[in-house]
Design a protein around this motif. Sequence first.
Motif, short mmCIF file in Angstrom:
data_model
loop_
_atom_site.label_atom_id
_atom_site.label_comp_id
_atom_site.label_asym_id
_atom_site.label_seq_id
_atom_site.Cartn_x
_atom_site.Cartn_y
_atom_site.Cartn_z
N CYS A 132 0.84 -1.20 0.00
CA CYS A 132 0.00 0.00 0.00
C CYS A 132 0.88 1.25 0.00
N VAL A 134 0.45 4.26 0.80
CA VAL A 134 0.38 5.24 1.89
C VAL A 134 0.65 4.61 3.25
N CYS A 141 -0.65 -0.41 10.50
CA CYS A 141 -1.10 -0.66 9.13
C CYS A 141 -1.42 -2.13 8.88
N CYS A 142 -2.31 -2.37 7.90
CA CYS A 142 -2.86 -3.71 7.63
C CYS A 142 -2.07 -4.47 6.56
N CYS A 390 -7.44 3.46 9.49
CA CYS A 390 -6.51 3.38 8.35
C CYS A 390 -5.49 4.51 8.42
S1 SF4 Z 1 -4.13 0.65 7.12
FE1 SF4 Z 1 -4.61 1.92 5.34
S2 SF4 Z 1 -2.68 2.93 4.84
FE2 SF4 Z 1 -2.20 1.21 6.14
S3 SF4 Z 1 -1.74 -0.48 4.75
FE3 SF4 Z 1 -3.90 -0.63 5.30
S4 SF4 Z 1 -4.96 0.48 3.66
FE4 SF4 Z 1 -2.82 1.11 3.57
#
Ligand code: SF4
Length: 430
Positions: A132, A134, A141-142, A390
Amino acid sequence: MKAKPLAYAEKLETLLKRSGIDRLEYGQQQFLRQQCLDYRFTQQELQQLSDIAVDLAMWGERPLDQVWPDAESGNLNPKQRRQRLLGRLSAHWRQLKQRPKRYPRLPPKVTQDRQRIKHVEVDKERLALGPCPVASPRTRCCNLMTLDAVENCGFDCSYCSIQSFYHGDEVRFDRDFASKLARLELDPQRSYHIGTGQSSDSLMWGNRGDVLDALLEFAWRNPNVILELKSKSKNVSHLMKSELPPNLIATWSLNTPTLIAHEEHLTAPLEERLQAARRLADRGVLVGFHLHPMIHYAEWQEEYGAMLQSVLHSFSAEEVVMVSLGTLTYIKPVIKQLRERKGFRSKILQMPMVESDGKLTYPREIKEQMFSFAYQSLQPWHEDVFFYLCMENQRLWRPVFGYEYASNQDFEAAMKQAYLDKIAANGNAR
Ligand code: SF4
């Protein structure tokens, strides 16, 4: 022989040009030029003044010449006089950022050039699949993997950082996307969460370039992949006539009608996004909602409250796999770019900002207030739907949810397990 320094009036045009005065309307340029001859501002002071003037215009607030303080009396030296003036103007600017902004009833007109989009086919060297963009080591973060099926977006959300990646009105379709995806080999022992919708909208183009067919085929072939199509569009027509794999989830970014009208230009209205999600849910597709960015303004609580009530009434917890919460975060180049958009009208930068985790964003109290309100408004779903923040600092999780993950790996594992459990339960129900 040393060159005689230029008189202030002689170097003024250079100072003005460097301060980006051409971002202002002619009247404001003339006003600032006049004041320069009186106050003789330095380059740095002029930059600050023209940024304030740009912001006032962008926010639709009273312009610089209407908020310019009266000249100070008393025997101040030129520097003190300039500093007093800048101090009073900055205080006015800060006050407009601190207090909850009010959106006018009618949104600004969307100009033609915003609608001009060129679709181009390009040859890309490799499949745009990766972490990802961002995600940050400083936020919880995921570990989502993003798949850029299309580059650049036809929507025009004022806060969107895609604009800082892709300039201009070309939307690029990878000519060879489908065969690259078909050749992608994954570890069958692992589960993957792959999302589209970061580099463009997942649904607005329909099946142009056979992109949706390629994605559906990919999901059918890889049952260990959770494929998420994220969107602000109502365009589910192609999906409605396709065989849809159980490991496909369709998620919508939601916002209040006021914010959609003022800050998410050309996107589908809230009602149409919810109807599109409803149509897919009726076909047994798991859906989800991203409240990202939540934006703080005078009526935020009542308007988000009303929106969340309509979401609760339109979907059952069994149909919804996730709800994410997030808010505005900026890097300085994006702020600079927004200020350079000529005639750009938006209140998106009219907000209290603090530096946090390397980005500019709301103070923590405002985030906690908004996220807790949204989470509590969806209380009936707490047991059955996966909620997450997020791109936010881990310290926010416990105050909002009452729990937190010790690491990104734990977060990722919990998210995947929740999604896979829901897919399995939904599969049995289909
Ligand atoms: S939490 Fe949001 S910014 Fe972080 S990896 Fe997941 S989707 Fe991306």
